[in-house]
Design a protein around this motif. Structure first.
Motif, PDB file in Angstrom:
ATOM      1  N   THR A  31       1.057  -1.157  -0.301  1.00 38.85           N
ATOM      2  CA  THR A  31       0.276   0.219   0.242  1.00 38.85           C
ATOM      3  C   THR A  31       0.741   1.322  -0.152  1.00 38.85           C
ATOM      4  O   THR A  31       1.794   0.991  -0.064  1.00 38.85           O
ATOM      5  N   HIS A  40      -4.804   4.537   2.754  1.00 40.92           N
ATOM      6  CA  HIS A  40      -3.547   3.715   2.460  1.00 40.92           C
ATOM      7  C   HIS A  40      -4.045   2.119   1.699  1.00 40.92           C
ATOM      8  O   HIS A  40      -4.378   1.560   1.616  1.00 40.92           O
ATOM      9  N   SER A  42      -4.321   0.298  -2.209  1.00 37.32           N
ATOM     10  CA  SER A  42      -3.622  -0.172  -2.577  1.00 37.32           C
ATOM     11  C   SER A  42      -2.886   0.247  -3.716  1.00 37.32           C
ATOM     12  O   SER A  42      -3.360   1.061  -4.179  1.00 37.32           O
ATOM     13  N   ASP A  43      -0.970  -0.206  -3.984  1.00 41.98           N
ATOM     14  CA  ASP A  43      -0.701   0.446  -4.460  1.00 41.98           C
ATOM     15  C   ASP A  43      -1.090   0.510  -6.310  1.00 41.98           C
ATOM     16  O   ASP A  43      -1.380   0.846  -6.944  1.00 41.98           O
ATOM     17  N   ASN A  50       0.743  -4.824  -7.284  1.00 43.91           N
ATOM     18  CA  ASN A  50       1.460  -5.700  -6.132  1.00 43.91           C
ATOM     19  C   ASN A  50       2.924  -6.036  -6.404  1.00 43.91           C
ATOM     20  O   ASN A  50       2.752  -7.333  -6.858  1.00 43.91           O
TER      21      ASN A  50
END
Length: 87
Positions: A31, A40, A42-43, A50
């Protein structure tokens, strides 16, 4: 559990890893903290990736252990590059 790397202010801009055990299953998330105290996401939500390559963990006798593996430099704009010898 969570760990954050290189925030600009408080938690803002930190590369973060979250992990927990739920119903015996290990969950680990890559994250990024978008605000001073979160959120936050997730990417992947803002277009990153990820980058967790492997993870494991357990909850036993009141303790939780989470382990994860990722490259030192993922190339993802939401991950901080780790350099040997740098703190």
């Amino acid at each position: 559990m969570a760990i954050g790397f290189e925030p600009s202010v408080a938690m803002k801009d930190a590369d973060m890893i979250f992990g927990w055990v739920q119903d015996g299953q290990i969950v680990v998330m890559d994250t990024y903290s978008t605000g001073t105290y979160g959120p936050h996401p997730s990417d992947e939500e803002p277009g990153g990736t990820n980058d967790i390559l492997a993870f494991a963990g357990k909850e036993e006798n009141g303790y939780t252990v989470i382990e994860f593996k990722r490259n030192l430099d993922t190339g993802d704009q939401y991950d901080k590059a780790f350099k040997p010898g740098r703190r």
